[in-house]
Design a protein around this motif. Structure first.
Motif, PDB file in Angstrom:
ATOM      1  N   LEU A 554       0.852  -1.181   0.000  1.00  0.00           N
ATOM      2  CA  LEU A 554       0.000   0.000   0.000  1.00  0.00           C
ATOM      3  C   LEU A 554       0.891   1.235   0.000  1.00  0.00           C
ATOM      4  N   PHE A 555       0.671   2.106  -0.988  1.00  0.00           N
ATOM      5  CA  PHE A 555       1.433   3.346  -1.114  1.00  0.00           C
ATOM      6  C   PHE A 555       0.452   4.510  -0.970  1.00  0.00           C
ATOM      7  N   ILE A 556       0.604   5.271   0.094  1.00  0.00           N
ATOM      8  CA  ILE A 556      -0.243   6.430   0.335  1.00  0.00           C
ATOM      9  C   ILE A 556       0.644   7.623   0.658  1.00  0.00           C
ATOM     10  N   ASN A 557       1.692   7.768  -0.120  1.00  0.00           N
ATOM     11  CA  ASN A 557       2.723   8.772   0.119  1.00  0.00           C
ATOM     12  C   ASN A 557       2.312  10.139  -0.405  1.00  0.00           C
ATOM     13  N   ASP A 558       2.964  11.183   0.146  1.00  0.00           N
ATOM     14  CA  ASP A 558       2.802  12.575  -0.298  1.00  0.00           C
ATOM     15  C   ASP A 558       1.344  13.008  -0.297  1.00  0.00           C
ATOM     16  N   SER A 559       0.634  12.688   0.759  1.00  0.00           N
ATOM     17  CA  SER A 559      -0.780  13.064   0.873  1.00  0.00           C
ATOM     18  C   SER A 559      -1.035  14.075   1.978  1.00  0.00           C
ATOM     19  N   ARG A 560      -0.035  14.418   2.779  1.00  0.00           N
ATOM     20  CA  ARG A 560      -0.159  15.418   3.847  1.00  0.00           C
ATOM     21  C   ARG A 560      -1.329  15.114   4.780  1.00  0.00           C
ATOM     22  N   LEU A 561      -1.382  13.905   5.230  1.00  0.00           N
ATOM     23  CA  LEU A 561      -2.508  13.476   6.060  1.00  0.00           C
ATOM     24  C   LEU A 561      -2.383  13.965   7.501  1.00  0.00           C
ATOM     25  N   LYS A 562      -1.176  14.125   8.000  1.00  0.00           N
ATOM     26  CA  LYS A 562      -0.935  14.567   9.378  1.00  0.00           C
ATOM     27  C   LYS A 562      -1.637  13.624  10.359  1.00  0.00           C
ATOM     28  N   THR A 563      -2.526  14.167  11.190  1.00  0.00           N
ATOM     29  CA  THR A 563      -3.177  13.326  12.209  1.00  0.00           C
ATOM     30  C   THR A 563      -4.219  12.391  11.613  1.00  0.00           C
ATOM     31  N   LEU A 565      -3.683  10.289   9.531  1.00  0.00           N
ATOM     32  CA  LEU A 565      -3.021   9.013   9.289  1.00  0.00           C
ATOM     33  C   LEU A 565      -3.080   8.090  10.508  1.00  0.00           C
ATOM     34  N   HIS A 566      -3.509   8.613  11.644  1.00  0.00           N
ATOM     35  CA  HIS A 566      -3.475   7.828  12.879  1.00  0.00           C
ATOM     36  C   HIS A 566      -4.375   6.606  12.809  1.00  0.00           C
ATOM     37  N   ASN A 567      -5.502   6.722  12.141  1.00  0.00           N
ATOM     38  CA  ASN A 567      -6.398   5.564  12.059  1.00  0.00           C
ATOM     39  C   ASN A 567      -5.727   4.399  11.322  1.00  0.00           C
ATOM     40  N   LEU A 568      -5.029   4.729  10.254  1.00  0.00           N
ATOM     41  CA  LEU A 568      -4.331   3.676   9.511  1.00  0.00           C
ATOM     42  C   LEU A 568      -3.228   3.058  10.352  1.00  0.00           C
ATOM     43  N   LEU A 569      -2.495   3.883  11.078  1.00  0.00           N
ATOM     44  CA  LEU A 569      -1.413   3.373  11.915  1.00  0.00           C
ATOM     45  C   LEU A 569      -1.952   2.474  13.022  1.00  0.00           C
ATOM     46  N   ASN A 570      -3.076   2.856  13.573  1.00  0.00           N
ATOM     47  CA  ASN A 570      -3.675   2.029  14.621  1.00  0.00           C
ATOM     48  C   ASN A 570      -4.139   0.674  14.088  1.00  0.00           C
ATOM     49  N   ALA A 571      -4.510   0.653  12.814  1.00  0.00           N
ATOM     50  CA  ALA A 571      -5.001  -0.597  12.227  1.00  0.00           C
ATOM     51  C   ALA A 571      -3.880  -1.538  11.813  1.00  0.00           C
ATOM     52  N   LEU A 572      -2.621  -1.060  11.835  1.00  0.00           N
ATOM     53  CA  LEU A 572      -1.515  -1.909  11.395  1.00  0.00           C
ATOM     54  C   LEU A 572      -1.171  -2.995  12.406  1.00  0.00           C
ATOM     55  N   ASP A 582       4.127   2.453   2.350  1.00  0.00           N
ATOM     56  CA  ASP A 582       4.802   3.723   2.067  1.00  0.00           C
ATOM     57  C   ASP A 582       3.920   4.852   2.578  1.00  0.00           C
ATOM     58  N   ILE A 583       4.339   5.498   3.667  1.00  0.00           N
ATOM     59  CA  ILE A 583       3.588   6.612   4.262  1.00  0.00           C
ATOM     60  C   ILE A 583       4.453   7.862   4.290  1.00  0.00           C
ATOM     61  N   SER A 584       5.409   7.973   3.428  1.00  0.00           N
ATOM     62  CA  SER A 584       6.305   9.132   3.417  1.00  0.00           C
ATOM     63  C   SER A 584       5.568  10.374   2.921  1.00  0.00           C
ATOM     64  N   GLY A 585       6.027  11.527   3.390  1.00  0.00           N
ATOM     65  CA  GLY A 585       5.455  12.799   2.962  1.00  0.00           C
ATOM     66  C   GLY A 585       4.080  13.080   3.513  1.00  0.00           C
ATOM     67  N   ASN A 586       3.790  12.642   4.753  1.00  0.00           N
ATOM     68  CA  ASN A 586       2.469  12.865   5.353  1.00  0.00           C
ATOM     69  C   ASN A 586       2.528  13.710   6.620  1.00  0.00           C
ATOM     70  N   TYR A 587       3.726  14.134   7.049  1.00  0.00           N
ATOM     71  CA  TYR A 587       3.890  15.029   8.200  1.00  0.00           C
ATOM     72  C   TYR A 587       3.153  14.519   9.433  1.00  0.00           C
ATOM     73  N   ALA A 593       4.693   8.733  14.734  1.00  0.00           N
ATOM     74  CA  ALA A 593       5.788   7.780  14.924  1.00  0.00           C
ATOM     75  C   ALA A 593       5.546   6.906  16.156  1.00  0.00           C
ATOM     76  N   ARG A 594       4.946   7.479  17.178  1.00  0.00           N
ATOM     77  CA  ARG A 594       4.651   6.692  18.381  1.00  0.00           C
ATOM     78  C   ARG A 594       3.603   5.634  18.082  1.00  0.00           C
ATOM     79  N   LEU A 595       2.585   5.993  17.308  1.00  0.00           N
ATOM     80  CA  LEU A 595       1.570   4.998  16.949  1.00  0.00           C
ATOM     81  C   LEU A 595       2.152   3.917  16.047  1.00  0.00           C
ATOM     82  N   LEU A 596       3.027   4.312  15.140  1.00  0.00           N
ATOM     83  CA  LEU A 596       3.684   3.313  14.296  1.00  0.00           C
ATOM     84  C   LEU A 596       4.532   2.360  15.136  1.00  0.00           C
ATOM     85  N   ALA A 597       5.206   2.897  16.146  1.00  0.00           N
ATOM     86  CA  ALA A 597       6.002   2.050  17.030  1.00  0.00           C
ATOM     87  C   ALA A 597       5.124   1.057  17.787  1.00  0.00           C
TER      88      ALA A 597
END
Length: 1318
Positions: A554-563, A565-572, A582-587, A593-597
C-alpha cells in the motif's frame, strides 16, 4: 648447427645489456639483411614475448629497429633460407647465414613467432584474424603451425583466468607504450572470475586516466571470455572511442554493446556502422545507444548494419536520441527488411523521440507477427489510439510490457475510440505491464481499458499504471463501477489523479477485487478538506481490515494526512496482509511515529516501511527503535534522509546512535541466504592461477628444454625411465594448474547425484511438519475439552462442539512450504554455507600442497639435470620422509622470505617509470593471504605523495588595526571642547596611565575587540559591568519619571531590569570593536598633543572640565553593589577613572543618605584644589556615543534636590573655582560628531536614551534633599560635569573648568551651582 651457437658470448651479453634484464628473449638468430644493391649486413633477430628486435651484430650492439607482433600483417617464406615480414605495409626480408637448402632456422623463427602469439591469444585463429597472410613453401612446412593451431583451439591448452586477459592486457600496454597497471589485472583475474561475469564495465576503472583505458579496451580485441562491453554514463576520450570501434571491427565474441550516454553524435554512428559492416563474424545481439544526440542522420547510418545483421538483434535501445519520424521510418524499414528481426527482436525502446509525424514503417513492422516482449514508446507524441491497430495484428502473442506514458490520444475532434483499442486488451495473451501515466486518459479510453482487461481470461498478474491522468470525479465513477471485475490485475497505480472525496468509494470498490496485491493511491488528498479525509481513511482501514484481504503493498505517500493518518497506523497492529507500506510525505510527526512504534510491537507481517518526510524528531525515531527490538519481520526501512538531516543539526551524536540501532535490528531480522558454491571456488581458482601460472610455466619450459637437450646429445644420465619420470612430472605440473577446478567438479558431481545433506533436510522438514500438524490437532482438542469443562452448560450440545472443533482445525493449518523454507532455506543455508567453506578449505589445501610439491620437484630436477646429475626420485623410507618434511618446512620458510623480497621488488617496479621495451612480469607466487590483497592503486600512490600540511600556524593579526589615521583637512562637525585649565597642587597625571593602559586594575574601555579570545579578565568584567549598568539606568529612568520611587526596588522593576539588560547587551556587542579602536587612538592623541593647543579659538559648542581623583575611583571600583550605567554620559569615549569621578560628583549632589554624605565630605576634604589653565583646546574623540560606565550605580534615597530633566541642550554654570568645590560643566548644544572612517558609523547602544532626555531651560534651585522626590538616573546624568585630564608640555598636569561660556542656540544661562556641598 643452430644460429644460436654462432652468436658469441660477448654479443649475447651486449644484447642483454642493451635490452635490459626485464626483457625475456625466447630466440636469437643471426641473419643477413640486404642494404643497397647486392650488399648485405649481419643483424640479430631477438624474439621477445610480444615484440621483435632487430639489432646490429657488432659489440657493443644497438637496436636497429623493433616492432610489435600485432603490427605484423603477413609472413612469407618462398625459399628455405628466406623470411619476409610485412609490417605496416612495408616488407622486411631476412636471410639465414647457413646453406640455402636448409629451412630449419626459418621454420624455427616462424614457429617461435606464432607460439608467442598463441600464448597471448590462445582462443583466436592465428591466420586470417591476427596475421592476415601466412604463405610458406612448400606446404609441408606448415605442418607444425597447423598442429599448434589444433592444440590451442581444441581446448587442450590452458588459457588462464578470464581467457588470459592479464597476458593480453600486458601485450596491449606494450603495444600502446603505456604503463602496466597491476591492479587492473588483479581486479579482472579475481573479482570478475569469482562472479563469473562476462561483462567488462569501464566504470570499474574510471579512477584511472583516460589513456589507461586504452589497453583495457584493446585487450577485448582477441579475448573470447568477455561477451559484453559496457561504457554507460562515461565521458570517453577520442582515443578510447576509437579503440572501442576497433574492438568492434575485430572481436569474435562481443554479443552485447552498451554505449548509452557517452556523448556520441552522428559521426560516431557512421563509424560504428562501418565497423559492424567490416566484421561479419561478430555475434552481436544487443545494442544500446540511448541518450546520445545521434539525430536522424545517425539513425540512418546505424540502420544499415542493423538491416544486414546476419542473425538479427534481440535488444535495440535508441531512446532519447533526438530522432524524428524520418529517422524512425528508416530504422523500422531496416527492421522489416531483415528477415531475422521478427524472430529475434524482443526489446525495442524509442522513448523520448518525436514521432508526431507519419511513422507508417514502424506501424508496419509492429503489424507483422513478431516476438517483441517490451515496447517503450513513452514521450514520443505518437497517437496511442492509432498504434493499437498495429499492435492488435502483430503483438498479441508475446508482448508483455507496453509503456505509453506521456503521450496523447489522437485529435480532440474524434471523440470515439477505435474498436482496435478495446479489442487488443481483450485478445492479448502475454501482457504483464501496461503504463498509461501522464496521458490525459479520456473517460472512454479508461472504460475500454478496464472492460477489455475484465473480458480477458488469458492473462494474469497485470501491473496497470494510471497515475497522473487527472481522472477526477468522472474517472472515479468509472473506476468504482469497473475495477472490481478486472480479475487479472495484480498492481494498480491511481496516484496523482485528483480523486479527492471520490477516493473513498474507489477504495471500497478496489477492496472487492481479490486479485490486486499492490495499490498506490498517493497524492490524491492534497487539496481536500480535512473533514472529508476521515471518510477516505476509514475506507482504507476497512479495506485492510477485511479477513479475506489480499493486499500486500500500500502506497499512500505525499498526501499530507498529518493526524488523519493515525487511524491507519492504529489498524496496522492487527493487520495480517500488508507487507510493504509507504507513508512518506504525510507530516505525521512524533505522535504518528509513536503509533507506528506501537503497531510494530505486535505486527508480524510488515517487511518494508518508507516513512521519510514526516517531521519526525529524535523522540519519534527513538520510539521506533525501541519497538523494532521486539519485531522480527521488518527487514527494510529506507534511511529517512530528509528528517534525519534536521535531527543531525540539533543532536548529531544521538541521531547517529539511534539510526545505528535501527540498522542493527534490521540486519538481525534479515534471514540468512545461501551463498553460491561456485563463486568461492572460482575466487580461489583465480588466486591460484594468477599467482602460480607464470612460475610453473617457467619451470616447465626450463625442464623441457633440458630434457630435449639431453635427448639430442644422446646422454643418458639416469636412464630412459628417469627421463620419462621427468616428462610425467611436467605433465603433472600442467595438470596441477587446473586441479582446483577438477576438485570443484568433484563436488558438483556429488551434488548432482544428490546431496545427502539436502536430502536429510527435506526429510527432516517433512517429519517436522507431521509433528507440528499432530501437535496443533492435539492442542485444538485440548482447548475444546477445556472449554467444555469450564462452560458445560453452553457446550452441552454436540453440534456446537463439532462446529467449534471444525473452525479451530481450519485455523490451525500450517503451510508445509513455511516449514520447508525455515528448515531448508534458512537453517539449511547456514549449514550448507559452512560445508561449502570446509570443501573450499580442503580443495585449497590439496591444490596448494600439490603445487608446492610440483614447484619444488621441478626446481630440484632442473637443477640436477643442468649440473650433470641424473634426476633423483624421492625415497619413501621413514628417515627420508622425515627429512623431506624438514626440507619442505625450510623451503616454505625460504619461499616466505623470497615472497617478502618479491613484494618489495614489485612495489618498486610499479613506482618506477615503465618502458615500452620492458615486459611487465606478473608477481611471483605468494602466500594465500598475500594473494588476496589487492595491489596498491595508482590513485592511492598519488594521494600518498601529497606533502603533509603544517600542524600549527601563527596567530592571525589584523593588518589594518594599527594603521595610522588619515590627516584631516576639514573642520570637525562634532563638538570640540575648549577649557581653561586650572592648576592643581597635586600631580594630575596620576591615573592617566592606568586609564589608557588595557591591563589596568580599574575597569576601562576595552582596547581590543570583544570577539578576541585573548581578552583579559578585567576587560570581560568591564564589559559585563557596562551592560548591567546600562540596563539598570534605563529601568530607573522609566520608573522615577513621574513619581518618587521608594528606596527598595520592587519585583516588577527587577524583572524589567533583567529584560532591558538582555536588550542592551545585544546593542553593546556591536559597538565594542569601535570603542576599542577609538580608545587606542585617543590614547595616542593625548600623548602626542602639542603645547600650542591653547592657541586654538574657542569655536566649539561645548566645554568640559573635570578634576581627577584616583583614590576615589579605585575605591568605587571595589564596591560590591552592581554597577549602573549613567544615562546621558555613556557616549563619551573616556575611561573608567573619569566616569568614577563623575559618579562621585553626582553622588554628592543627589545624596540622600547621611552615611554617603559624610563619606563624600571626607573625600572632598582630601582632594586638592584645582586651578584653571586657559587656552587649552580639547579635541573630541568621537566616543561620546559609546561611553559606558563600569562603576557602581548611584545610591537610592527618598529625598534630593529636584531639577528638571536635562538633555544635551541644557546649560550648567559653575560658581567658580574653589578648594572646596567640584568643577562643574556648562554643556552647550553639540553638533553631530564627525565620522571616524568613510564607512557609516555603527548604531550606538545609547540611541534609546535620547528619547528619555527632555530639554528644560528653567533654573534649578537648591532645596533640601529631604523635601525633593527621587530623580531618575538620566536626569541626574544630564547635569553632570564632564572632566578631562590633559598632560601639558613640560610634564605638568593641568585641570580646567569651563564656565559662563555662551552657547549658540542656548536659551538659558547656568542652571545650578557647580559645587556639591555636604
Amino acid at each position: 648447427m643452430s644460429g644460436r651457437n654462432i652468436i658469441t658470448r660477448e654479443l649475447s651479453d651486449s644484447i642483454r645489456q642493451c635490452l635490459g634484464r626485464k626483457v625475456k628473449l625466447t630466440l636469437k638468430v643471426l641473419v643477413k639483411v640486404e642494404t643497397r644493391g647486392d650488399k648485405t649486413e649481419n643483424r640479430v633477430l631477438a624474439f621477445a614475448s610480444c615484440r621483435l628486435f632487430v639489432l646490429t651484430a657488432k659489440v657493443p650492439t644497438r637496436v636497429d629497429q623493433h616492432f610489435h607482433y600485432l603490427d605484423i600483417q603477413g609472413i612469407e617464406s618462398r625459399k628455405p633460407n628466406q623470411l619476409c615480414l610485412t609490417v605496416c605495409d612495408r616488407v622486411y626480408t631476412y636471410y639465414t647465414t647457413h646453406e640455402e637448402n636448409s629451412s630449419h632456422e626459418v621454420d624455427t623463427m616462424v614457429l617461435s613467432l606464432c607460439t608467442a602469439l598463441k600464448n597471448i591469444f590462445p582462443s583466436v585463429p592465428l591466420t586470417r584474424h591476427i596475421i592476415r597472410k601466412v604463405e610458406i613453401q612448400p606446404p609441408k612446412r606448415m605442418q607444425q603451425l597447423e598442429e599448434l593451431e589444433r592444440a590451442t583451439l581444441g581446448g587442450t591448452r590452458d588459457m588462464g583466468p578470464c581467457g588470459g586477459f592479464s597476458t593480453q592486457y600486458m601485450c596491449m600496454c606494450d603495444y600502446h607504450a603505456l604503463p602496466y597497471r597491476e591492479e587492473v589485472a588483479w581486479d579482472v583475474d579475481t573479482i570478475y572470475l569469482s562472479h563469473d561475469t562476462r561483462e567488462l564495465y569501464l566504470h570499474d576503472f574510471d579512477y584511472l586516466e583516460q589513456k589507461d583505458l586504452i589497453p583495457i579496451i584493446s585487450a577485448l580485441e582477441y579475448n573470447t571470455w568477455f561477451r559484453k562491453l559496457r561504457a554507460s554514463h562515461s565521458k570517453l576520450s577520442h582515443e578510447a572511442i576509437e579503440r572501442i570501434l576497433h574492438v568492434v571491427s575485430k572481436s569474435l565474441s562481443l554479443e552485447e554493446i552498451y554505449l548509452d550516454n557517452i556523448g556520441a553524435k552522428a559521426e560516431f554512428a557512421n563509424k560504428l556502422s562501418l565497423a559492424l559492416l567490416s566484421n561479419s563474424n561478430i555475434p552481436l545481439q544487443k545494442l544500446d545507444l540511448s541518450h546520445n544526440p545521434l539525430e536522424d542522420k545517425g539513425a540512418i547510418h546505424i540502420s544499415n548494419p542493423i538491416g544486414r545483421q546476419a542473425k538479427g538483434l534481440s535488444h535495440l535501445n535508441l531512446s532519447h536520441c533526438g530522432l524524428t519520424g524520418k529517422g524512425v521510418n528508416m530504422l523500422a524499414h531496416s527492421l522489416s527488411v531483415n528477415k531475422y528481426m521478427c524472430q529475434t527482436l524482443t526489446f525495442l525502446n524509442l522513448a523520448g523521440n518525436s514521432l508526431r509525424d507519419d511513422v507508417n514503417n514502424l506501424y508496419n513492422f509492429l503489424a507483422q507477427p513478431n516476438t517483441l516482449k517490451t515496447l517503450d514508446l513513452s514521450a514520443t507524441e505518437c497517437a496511442i489510439d492509432a498504434l493499437f491497430g498495429a499492435l492488435l495484428r502483430g503483438c498479441t502473442s508475446s508482448l508483455a510490457q507496453l509503456i505509453l506514458s506521456r503521450n496523447s490520444f489522437g485529435s480532440k475532434k474524434s471523440r470515439e475510440m477505435l474498436p482496435s483499442f478495446k479489442q487488443y486488451f481483450t485478445s492479448t495473451l502475454a501482457l504483464k505491464t501496461l503504463t498509461f501515466s501522464q496521458c490525459k486518459l479520456p473517460s472512454d479510453a479508461l472504460k475500454n481499458v478496464l472492460l477489455g482487461l475484465a473480458c480477458n481470461e488469458n492473462i494474469s498478474e497485470v501491473d496497470l499504471d494510471l497515475s497522473s491522468n487527472h481522472l477526477g470525479a468522472t474517472g472515479a465513477q468509472i473506476l468504482e463501477s469497473c475495477i472490481h471485475g478486472v480479475r487479472c490485475l495484480a498492481a494498480l497505480d491511481i496516484s496523482d489523479n485528483g480523486l479527492e472525496t471520490q477516493l473513498g468509494p474507489v477504495v471500497a470498490a478496489i477492496s472487492k477485487n481479490k486479485s490486486i496485491k499492490k495499490l498506490n493511491i498517493g497524492r490524491n488528498l492534497n487539496s481536500i478538506k480535512s473533514k472529508h479525509v476521515y471518510h477516505v481513511m476509514e475506507a482504507v482501514v476497512q479495506m485492510i481490515q477485511e479477513e479475506d484481504c489480499v493486499l500486500e503493498s500500500l502506497f499512500i505517500n505525499d498526501s499530507r494526512l498529518k493526524t488523519d493518518l493515525h487511524n491507519l497506523l492504529n489498524a496496522l497492529g492487527s493487520n495480517h496482509c500488508l507487507q510493504n507500506l509507504d507513508i512518506s510525505g504525510n507530516y505525521m510527526g512524533d505522535s504518528g511515529a509513536r503509533l507506528l512504534a506501537k503497531a510494530l510491537q505486535i505486527n508480524s507481517k510488515l517487511q518494508f516501511i518508507s516513512y521519510d518526510r514526516n517531521n519526525v524528531t529524535l523522540q519519534g525515531y527513538s520510539d521506533i527503535a525501541y519497538a523494532l527490538q521486539s519485531n522480527y519481520s521488518v527487514k527494510f526501512l529506507p534511511f529517512p534522509v530528509h528528517d534525519a538531516m534536521l535531527c543531525m543539526k540539533t543532536a548529531p551524536e544521538r541521531t547517529e546512535n539511534i539510526m545505528r540501532r535501527i540498522q542493527d535490528i534490521l540486519y538481525r531480522n534479515v534471514s540468512p541466504m545461501k551463498y553460491s558454491n561456485g563463486q568461492a571456488f572460482r575466487l580461489q581458482q583465480g588466486f591460484l592461477l594468477s599467482s602460480t601460472q607464470q612460475q610453473v610455466d617457467r619451470l616447465v619450459l626450463q625442464t623441457g628444454e633440458v630434457v630435449r637437450t639431453l635427448r639430442r646429445s644422446g646422454s643418458d644420465l639416469g636412464g630412459s625411465n628417469s627421463l620419462q619420470w621427468v616428462e610425467g612430472l611436467i605433465a603433472d605440473a600442467d595438470n596441477s594448474k587446473q586441479l582446483i577446478s577438477h576438485l570443484h567438479d568433484v563436488v558438483l558431481r556429488r551434488d548432482d547425484a544428490g546431496n545427502p545433506i539436502e536430502t536429510k533436510l527435506h526429510q527432516l522438514s517433512s517429519d517436522l511438519y507431521t509433528v507440528i500438524s499432530n501437535n496443533l490437532q492435539d492442542t485444538v482438542e485440548s482447548m475444546v475439552r477445556s472449554a467444555q469443562d469450564k462452560c458445560p452448560n453452553v457446550l452441552s450440545e454436540e453440534k456446537v462442539v463439532n462446529d467449534i472443533r471444525t473452525a479451530c482445525l481450519a485455523k490451525s493449518q500450517l503451510s508445509y512450504q513455511l516449514v520447508e523454507s525455515a528448515i531448508v532455506e534458512q537453517a539449511g543455508s547456514v549449514i550448507l554455507n559452512k560445508v561449502n567453506e570446509v570443501n573450499l578449505a580442503v580443495a585449497s589445501t590439496v591444490s596448494d600442497r600439490v603445487i608446492d610439491e610440483v614447484v619444488e620437484s621441478l626446481s630440484k630436477t632442473c637443477k640436477n639435470l643442468q649440473s650433470g646429475e641424473g634426476p633423483r626420485k624421492r625415497a619413501s623410507t621413514g628417515t627420508e620422509m622425515g627429512g623431506r618434511e624438514r626440507g619442505s618446512s625450510e623451503s616454505s620458510t625460504r619461499s616466505e622470505r623470497s615472497d617478502t623480497v618479491s613484494q618489495g621488488d614489485d612495489t618498486t617496479s610499479q613506482k618506477s617509470d615503465p618502458s615500452p621495451l620492458a615486459t611487465p612480469q606478473l608477481p611471483k607466487r605468494k602466500s594465500l593471504h598475500g594473494r588476496k590483497l589487492r595491489p596498491q592503486s595508482v590513485v592511492a600512490e598519488s594521494l600518498d605523495s601529497v606533502s603533509e600540511l603544517p600542524s600549527s600556524c601563527g596567530q592571525l593579526q589584523h593588518l589594518g588595526k594599527a594603521r595610522p589615521r588619515r590627516v584631516k583637512t576639514r573642520a570637525p562637525t562634532r563638538p570640540m571642547g575648549r577649557a581653561d585649565l586650572v592648576e592643581e597642587d597635586h600631580d594630575i597625571s596620576e591615573g592617566v596611565d592606568t586609564f589608557f593602559r588595557p591591563g589596568s586594575s580599574t575597569p576601562t574601555t576595552p582596547l581590543i575587540s570583544p570577539d578576541s579570545e585573548n581578552r583579559t579578565g578585567s576587560e570581560r568584567g568591564s564589559i559585563e559591568s557596562l551592560t548591567r549598568s546600562d540596563s539598570l539606568a534605563r529601568s530607573e529612568s522609566d520608573v522615577t519619571r513621574d513619581s518618587p520611587r521608594p528606596h527598595t526596588k520592587s519585583r516588577d522593576t527587577e524583572e524589567e531590569d533583567e529584560e532591558e539588560e538582555e536588550e542592551v547587551s545585544l546593542e553593546e556587542k556591536s559597538s565594542h570593536s569601535v570603542r576599542s579602536l577609538i580608545g587606542r587612538q585617543a590614547n595616542e592623541g593625548m600623548a602626542k598633543r602639542s603645547p600650542d593647543m591653547s592657541a586654538r579659538k574657542a569655536s566649539t559648542s561645548s566645554s568640559i572640565s573635570y578634576a581627577d581623583d584616583k583614590s576615589r575611583s579605585e575605591e568605587d571600583g571595589k564596591e560590591d553593589s552592581p554597577p549602573r550605567k549613567i544615562a546621558g554620559l555613556h557616549k563619551m569615549g573616556i575611561g573608567g577613572n573619569i566616569l568614577a569621578e563623575m559618579k562621585k560628583i553626582q553622588e554628592k549632589r543627589t545624596s540622600f543618605l547621611p552615611k554617603d554624605d559624610e563619606k563624600d565630605k571626607e573625600e572632598k576634604k582630601e582632594s586638592p584644589s584645582s586651578n584653571l589653565l586657559a587656552g587649552v583646546r580639547l579635541r573630541s574623540t568621537g566616543l561620546a556615543d559609546s561611553l559606558m560606565s563600569p562603576t557602581n550605580g548611584f545610591p537610592r534615597g527618598s529625598g534630593g534636590s529636584k531639577s528638571p530633566n536635562c538633555n544635551r541642550d541644557s546649560c550648567i554654570d559653575t560658581s567658580g573655582p574653589s578648594p572646596s568645590t567640584k568643577p562643574v560643566i556648562t554643556a552647550l548644544k553639540p553638533k553631530p560628531p564627525p565620522p571616524l572612517a568613510p564607512k557609516p558609523r555603527p548604531k550606538s547602544v545609547s540611541g534609546g536614551d535620547r528619547r528619555s532626555g527632555e530639554s528644560g531651560s528653567g533654573e534649578a534651585t537648591e532645596e533640601d534633599p529631604a523635601d525633593l522626590p527621587a530623580r531618575s538616573v538620566k536626569e541626574m546624568a544630564a547635569s553632570l560635569a564632564h572632566v578631562i585630564v590633559l598632560e601639558m608640555p613640560g610634564g605638568a598636569r593641568k585641570s580646567a573648568s569651563l564656565s559662563h561660556i555662551p552657547a549658540a542656540g542656548s536659551s538659558g544661562s547656568s542652571s545650578r551651582s557647580g559645587t556639591a556641598q555636604s
